[in-house]
Write a protein that holds these residues in place. Structure first.
Motif, PDB file in Angstrom:
ATOM      1  N   HIS A  49      75.606 148.776  68.317  1.00 55.23           N
ATOM      2  CA  HIS A  49      76.306 149.922  67.731  1.00 55.23           C
ATOM      3  C   HIS A  49      77.796 149.640  67.568  1.00 55.23           C
ATOM      4  CE1 HIS A  49      78.165 150.953  71.582  1.00 55.23           C
ATOM      5  NE2 HIS A  49      76.982 150.797  72.151  1.00 55.23           N
ATOM      6  N   SER A  53      80.563 154.394  69.822  1.00 57.31           N
ATOM      7  CA  SER A  53      79.233 154.907  69.515  1.00 57.31           C
ATOM      8  C   SER A  53      78.261 154.603  70.657  1.00 57.31           C
ATOM      9  CB  SER A  53      78.744 154.305  68.187  1.00 57.31           C
ATOM     10  OG  SER A  53      77.536 154.880  67.773  1.00 57.31           O
ATOM     11  N   ALA A  57      72.967 155.536  67.339  1.00 59.71           N
ATOM     12  CA  ALA A  57      73.191 155.042  65.978  1.00 59.71           C
ATOM     13  C   ALA A  57      72.102 154.070  65.542  1.00 59.71           C
ATOM     14  CB  ALA A  57      74.555 154.365  65.881  1.00 59.71           C
ATOM     15  N   HIS A 139      76.233 147.442  63.432  1.00 59.40           N
ATOM     16  CA  HIS A 139      76.901 148.456  62.627  1.00 59.40           C
ATOM     17  C   HIS A 139      78.364 148.506  63.040  1.00 59.40           C
ATOM     18  CE1 HIS A 139      78.341 152.643  61.775  1.00 59.40           C
ATOM     19  NE2 HIS A 139      77.859 152.299  60.589  1.00 59.40           N
ATOM     20  N   SER A 140      79.249 148.474  62.050  1.00 56.12           N
ATOM     21  CA  SER A 140      80.680 148.603  62.284  1.00 56.12           C
ATOM     22  C   SER A 140      81.161 147.547  63.286  1.00 56.12           C
ATOM     23  CB  SER A 140      80.990 150.034  62.748  1.00 56.12           C
ATOM     24  OG  SER A 140      82.365 150.303  62.691  1.00 56.12           O
ATOM     25  N   THR A 234      85.739 154.676  56.296  1.00 57.02           N
ATOM     26  CA  THR A 234      86.283 154.101  57.528  1.00 57.02           C
ATOM     27  C   THR A 234      86.628 152.634  57.351  1.00 57.02           C
ATOM     28  OG1 THR A 234      84.987 155.637  58.886  1.00 57.02           O
ATOM     29  CG2 THR A 234      85.818 153.667  59.978  1.00 57.02           C
ATOM     30  N   GLN A 264      78.450 156.713  53.159  1.00 56.19           N
ATOM     31  CA  GLN A 264      79.561 156.924  54.087  1.00 56.19           C
ATOM     32  C   GLN A 264      79.294 156.125  55.372  1.00 56.19           C
ATOM     33  OE1 GLN A 264      79.508 158.768  57.137  1.00 56.19           O
ATOM     34  NE2 GLN A 264      81.717 158.705  57.475  1.00 56.19           N
ATOM     35  N   HIS A 265      80.338 155.753  56.063  1.00 61.84           N
ATOM     36  CA  HIS A 265      80.270 154.812  57.186  1.00 61.84           C
ATOM     37  C   HIS A 265      79.139 155.113  58.173  1.00 61.84           C
ATOM     38  CE1 HIS A 265      81.929 151.713  59.771  1.00 61.84           C
ATOM     39  NE2 HIS A 265      81.923 152.557  60.800  1.00 61.84           N
ATOM     40  N   SER A 266      79.131 156.322  58.729  1.00 63.22           N
ATOM     41  CA  SER A 266      78.131 156.662  59.738  1.00 63.22           C
ATOM     42  C   SER A 266      76.776 157.007  59.145  1.00 63.22           C
ATOM     43  CB  SER A 266      78.618 157.837  60.596  1.00 63.22           C
ATOM     44  OG  SER A 266      79.768 157.466  61.319  1.00 63.22           O
ATOM     45  N   LYS A 267      76.741 157.324  57.856  1.00 62.95           N
ATOM     46  CA  LYS A 267      75.470 157.660  57.221  1.00 62.95           C
ATOM     47  C   LYS A 267      74.673 156.424  56.816  1.00 62.95           C
ATOM     48  CE  LYS A 267      76.792 162.246  55.521  1.00 62.95           C
ATOM     49  NZ  LYS A 267      76.974 163.105  54.327  1.00 62.95           N
ATOM     50  N   HIS A 269      73.688 154.021  58.656  1.00 63.79           N
ATOM     51  CA  HIS A 269      72.584 153.724  59.587  1.00 63.79           C
ATOM     52  C   HIS A 269      71.557 154.852  59.649  1.00 63.79           C
ATOM     53  CE1 HIS A 269      74.511 156.307  62.571  1.00 63.79           C
ATOM     54  NE2 HIS A 269      75.583 155.544  62.595  1.00 63.79           N
ATOM     55  N   GLU A 270      71.730 155.876  58.795  1.00 64.98           N
ATOM     56  CA  GLU A 270      70.735 156.939  58.661  1.00 64.98           C
ATOM     57  C   GLU A 270      70.096 156.935  57.274  1.00 64.98           C
ATOM     58  OE1 GLU A 270      70.158 158.767  61.414  1.00 64.98           O
ATOM     59  OE2 GLU A 270      71.752 157.607  62.395  1.00 64.98           O
TER      60      GLU A 270
END
Length: 284
Positions: A49, A53, A57, A139-140, A234, A264-267, A269-270
């Motif tokens: 992650h 986080s 995630a 991620h990130s 981000t 978008q950055h956090s989306k 991984h969804e």
């Protein structure tokens, strides 16, 4: 008379149905059980992650891979703030492509000498459980934990799994030391970048040697949710695309851009479309 004939017909039909059910049940009961593998799996996929986080995630991606039949097991790997590694379970014979969900309890640590030690311990433990090769998904900032691990393990060790595939999602690969947020004016995808010399001195210098000495398939995923700003809100796209600077033959490199609000950055991984690309890459 007609009524009796009707009752006889119904009785006959019921008997036939019962006979068919009995035959079906007998066949089902006498079928041999699906054999459990006598050998442990030798490959695992490990998730890392990002900054601040947790393994939450990693849940959507790992759940998708199980739903799609790629894997049948998730195992949590937790690194305490003191660097101790613990697993929620061990790899078993019946496991298929086990998924290892890593959580760094010190999730804002940007001392990558330490994160290299953490990742190395996870890999050693997996090797002790019979894992010979791994796919690493970050991620990130999780990508920097992976990158520093690779940088510090240029030569293959018989005590560590081989890194078969690397999937980077929204990676800030042009960060500068002590700066977890990437600088938007750095563009290592452009050889003429004025910041390239400084970057090579203070950040991931030497990472290219890993790729030159190993055969790792690299997939770089990044998102543009900001339009002309070319950012996932981000991490800038230039920051992510800079991974290409390091990957040399015999390793291979490909990248995939996602756009729109779900990029978008956090989306990322969804994102179900990202999940589909993950599975395709993992099964190639």
């Amino acid at each position: 008379m007609k009524k009796n004939k009707k009752m006889i017909a119904i009785a006959g039909a019921s008997t036939a149905i019962l006979a068919m059910l009995a035959i079906g049940l007998t066949v089902w009961l006498t079928q041999p059980a699906k054999p459990i593998s006598n050998t442990k799996p030798t490959e695992a996929t490990v998730f890392f992650h990002g900054y601040g986080s947790s393994r939450n995630a990693e849940q959507t991606m790992s759940r998708y891979l199980i739903q799609q039949g790629y894997s049948n097991r998730r195992i949590n790997a937790t690194v305490s703030k003191s660097g101790q590694v613990s697993f929620s379970g061990t790899v078993k014979k019946e496991d298929q492509n086990p998924l290892i969900l890593v959580q760094f309890n010190d999730n804002r640590n940007t001392n990558f000498t330490k994160t290299n030690q953490w990742v190395t311990k996870i890999m050693e433990d997996l090797h002790d459980q019979g894992i010979q090769s791994v796919n690493l998904i970050g991620h990130s900032m999780g990508n920097l934990a992976i990158a520093f691990y690779l940088k510090n393990h240029v030569q293959q060790s018989d005590q560590l799994p081989v890194v078969k595939r690397q999937i980077a999602i929204a990676g800030p690969f042009n960060f500068l030391k002590d700066s977890p947020r990437p600088k938007s004016n750095l563009n290592l995808a452009d050889p003429a970048s004025q910041s390239e010399a400084d970057f090579k001195k203070v950040a991931l210098a030497g990472l290219e040697q890993y790729y030159e000495n190993n055969q790792t398939k690299v997939l770089n995923i990044y998102g543009n949710s900001m339009g002309k700003e070319e950012s996932d809100s981000t991490v800038t796209n230039n920051a992510s695309k800079s991974l290409k600077y390091f990957v040399r033959q015999p390793s291979t490199y490909q990248e995939k851009l996602f756009t729109g609000k779900n990029a978008q950055h956090s989306k990322l991984h969804e994102n179900q479309n990202v999940n589909k690309v993950l599975k395709q890459f993992l099964t190639e």
